[in-house]
Scaffold this active site. Structure first.
Site, PDB file in Angstrom:
ATOM      1  N   LYS A   1       0.858  -1.187   0.000  1.00 31.06           N
ATOM      2  CA  LYS A   1       0.000   0.000   0.000  1.00 31.06           C
ATOM      3  C   LYS A   1       0.894   1.237   0.000  1.00 31.06           C
ATOM      4  CE  LYS A   1      -3.550   2.476   2.518  1.00 31.06           C
ATOM      5  NZ  LYS A   1      -4.571   2.449   3.552  1.00 31.06           N
TER       6      LYS A   1
ATOM      7  N   ARG B   1     -10.623  10.114   2.094  1.00 31.99           N
ATOM      8  CA  ARG B   1     -10.431  10.794   3.376  1.00 31.99           C
ATOM      9  C   ARG B   1     -11.514  11.841   3.587  1.00 31.99           C
ATOM     10  NH1 ARG B   1      -3.782  11.131   2.897  1.00 31.99           N
ATOM     11  NH2 ARG B   1      -3.468   8.870   3.024  1.00 31.99           N
TER      12      ARG B   1
ATOM     13  N   LYS C   1       1.497  10.058   5.674  1.00 29.90           N
ATOM     14  CA  LYS C   1       1.555   8.646   6.077  1.00 29.90           C
ATOM     15  C   LYS C   1       2.817   7.961   5.555  1.00 29.90           C
ATOM     16  CE  LYS C   1      -3.440   8.163   6.756  1.00 29.90           C
ATOM     17  NZ  LYS C   1      -4.610   7.264   6.620  1.00 29.90           N
TER      18      LYS C   1
ATOM     19  N   GLU D   1       7.401  -6.714   1.151  1.00 27.61           N
ATOM     20  CA  GLU D   1       6.149  -6.630   1.907  1.00 27.61           C
ATOM     21  C   GLU D   1       5.266  -7.848   1.643  1.00 27.61           C
ATOM     22  OE1 GLU D   1       5.085  -4.785   4.191  1.00 27.61           O
ATOM     23  OE2 GLU D   1       6.241  -2.935   4.172  1.00 27.61           O
TER      24      GLU D   1
ATOM     25  N   LYS E   1      -2.439  -1.446  -3.683  1.00 32.28           N
ATOM     26  CA  LYS E   1      -3.259  -0.245  -3.618  1.00 32.28           C
ATOM     27  C   LYS E   1      -2.383   0.997  -3.683  1.00 32.28           C
ATOM     28  CE  LYS E   1      -6.351   1.866  -0.368  1.00 32.28           C
ATOM     29  NZ  LYS E   1      -6.777   1.831   0.997  1.00 32.28           N
TER      30      LYS E   1
ATOM     31  N   SER F   1     -10.390   5.751  -4.415  1.00 32.05           N
ATOM     32  CA  SER F   1     -11.332   6.864  -4.570  1.00 32.05           C
ATOM     33  C   SER F   1     -10.877   7.882  -5.611  1.00 32.05           C
ATOM     34  CB  SER F   1     -11.533   7.542  -3.217  1.00 32.05           C
ATOM     35  OG  SER F   1     -10.289   7.931  -2.661  1.00 32.05           O
TER      36      SER F   1
ATOM     37  N   TYR G   1     -15.439   1.429  -6.715  1.00 36.81           N
ATOM     38  CA  TYR G   1     -16.661   2.173  -6.408  1.00 36.81           C
ATOM     39  C   TYR G   1     -17.640   2.181  -7.584  1.00 36.81           C
ATOM     40  CZ  TYR G   1     -13.721   3.638  -2.573  1.00 36.81           C
ATOM     41  OH  TYR G   1     -12.910   3.619  -1.472  1.00 36.81           O
TER      42      TYR G   1
HETATM   43  C1  PBG Z   1      -6.928   3.844   5.601  1.00 35.05           C
HETATM   44  C2  PBG Z   1      -7.487   3.557   4.262  1.00 35.05           C
HETATM   45  C3  PBG Z   1      -7.410   4.447   3.203  1.00 35.05           C
HETATM   46  C4  PBG Z   1      -8.067   3.857   2.139  1.00 35.05           C
HETATM   47  C5  PBG Z   1      -8.526   2.610   2.567  1.00 35.05           C
HETATM   48  N1  PBG Z   1      -8.144   2.438   3.888  1.00 35.05           N
HETATM   49  C6  PBG Z   1      -6.856   5.811   3.120  1.00 35.05           C
HETATM   50  C7  PBG Z   1      -5.549   6.090   3.689  1.00 35.05           C
HETATM   51  O1  PBG Z   1      -4.672   5.238   3.806  1.00 35.05           O
HETATM   52  O2  PBG Z   1      -5.357   7.252   4.064  1.00 35.05           O
HETATM   53  C8  PBG Z   1      -8.224   4.506   0.813  1.00 35.05           C
HETATM   54  C9  PBG Z   1      -9.271   3.977  -0.087  1.00 35.05           C
HETATM   55  C10 PBG Z   1      -9.587   4.878  -1.222  1.00 35.05           C
HETATM   56  O3  PBG Z   1      -8.960   5.920  -1.454  1.00 35.05           O
HETATM   57  O4  PBG Z   1     -10.526   4.518  -1.947  1.00 35.05           O
HETATM   58  N2  PBG Z   1      -6.669   2.825   6.444  1.00 35.05           N
END
Ligand code: PBG
Length: 325
Positions: free
Chosen positions: A199, A209, A221, A237, A252, A278, A317
């Site tokens: 990720k 968010r 992050k 990982e 992701k 998203s 989505y």
């Molecule tokens: C956080 C989490 C995130 C998403 C899924 N779980 C955002 C982040 O890491 O800040 C993002 C999913 C998306 O953008 O559709 N644990």
């Protein structure tokens, strides 16, 4: 012009819809898709998310109605997130393992309504964190091992409520193994783990968010999510998560990271999931709204690209749009 002396003509296989369909290498079906769900407290609530047109936060009653449409159309899996009230957030994320919490109640009712659905749950502290981070904060640092202890409690509470798969999305070191061990010790040997194995620290999470009100309150992050410039690190990982007992490996974001999806599929003999996040959804929707892209075609092509790269499963989505093709 000399006459083309060409006996090998790939276009023969593209001559008609029939032959194109016959030799198509990859297909996408509703059974390949995982529907993210954003559940909020209350009744009769349907809230739009401005950066995610066509996607909503629902209270449980309306979420169940929406889910019924999707399940009737063949959806097999959903990935559950909750938006947490401000006064429940703190630095420990303790509301995340409350047996009567929104997440736990949502798991119970979704599973009792749709026992056949494979229900996956997000395991990470950010929606519960007053700092909007995926871990506990001590002196400005996201502390790893203490966070893992919290994730274990959260994961166990999801398993107890009836989750089929836990999906740790936090990127703390060692959390897959620790959660697996705790699940087994508590007798939840049948509950799976879909780990967000690779990720990346991505700007494409922006709309999510907004949806969950989970933007980091300070910093970013990057001390736990991966550097977008790195590929080999993903292998490390992945290897760790396999050793620690993950059942499904997730990459992701999705489209900008298809090289990683492909590499993971080549290396691992576990199913690979990719998350069309998203921001990817928002880009296609926005261009579609302006008439700059044919939205339906862009959606379909993007989903096929995931399959071509090697993804077995795609969190997206676009469920409504996919069903209504
Ligand atoms: C956080 C989490 C995130 C998403 C899924 N779980 C955002 C982040 O890491 O800040 C993002 C999913 C998306 O953008 O559709 N644990």
């Amino acid at each position: 012009m000399d006459k083309l002396n060409q006996n090998i003509r790939p276009r023969r296989l593209r001559k008609s819809a029939a032959i194109r369909d016959m030799v198509q290498e990859n297909h996408i079906g509703i059974q390949d898709l995982i529907a993210p769900l954003f559940v909020v407290d209350g009744k009769g609530v349907k809230e739009g998310i401005s950066s995610m047109p066509g996607y909503y936060r629902y209270s449980l009653d309306l979420q169940l109605e929406k889910l019924k449409i999707w399940v009737d159309a063949g959806l097999r899996s959903a990935l559950l997130f909750v938006k947490v009230e401000e006064d429940l957030k703190d630095n420990t994320g303790k509301a995340s393992w409350d047996e009567n919490g929104l997440m736990q109640k949502a798991i119970q009712s979704i599973k009792s309504e749709f026992p056949e659905l494979c229900l996956m749950t997000d395991v990470a502290l950010d929606p519960y964190s007053s700092y909007g981070h995926d871990g506990i904060v001590r002196e400005g640092e996201i502390v790893n091992d203490e966070t893992v202890e919290a994730l274990i409690k959260m994961g166990l509470s999801h398993a107890k409520a009836g989750a089929d798969f836990l999906a740790p999305s936090d990127m703390m070191d060692g959390r897959v193994g620790a959660i697996r061990k705790a699940l087994d010790a508590a007798g939840y040997t049948g509950v799976g783990i879909m780990s967000y194995a690779a990720k990346y620290a991505s700007c494409f999470y922006g709309p999510f968010r907004d949806a969950l009100d989970s933007a980091p309150g300070f910093g970013d992050k990057k001390t736990y999510q991966m550097n977008p410039a790195n590929k080999k690190e993903a292998l490390r990982e992945i290897e760790l998560d396999i050793q620690e007992g993950a059942d499904i490996l997730m990459v992701k974001p999705g489209m900008p990271y298809l090289d990683v999806v492909h590499m993971v599929k080549e290396h691992a003999d576990l199913p690979v999931a990719a998350y069309q996040v998203s921001g990817e959804y928002a880009m296609i929707k926005a261009a579609g709204e302006r008439g700059w892209l044919n939205e339906k075609q862009a959606m379909h092509e993007s989903l096929l690209a995931f399959k071509r790269a090697g993804a077995d499963l795609i969190a997206t989505y676009f469920i409504d749009d996919f069903i209504n093709i």
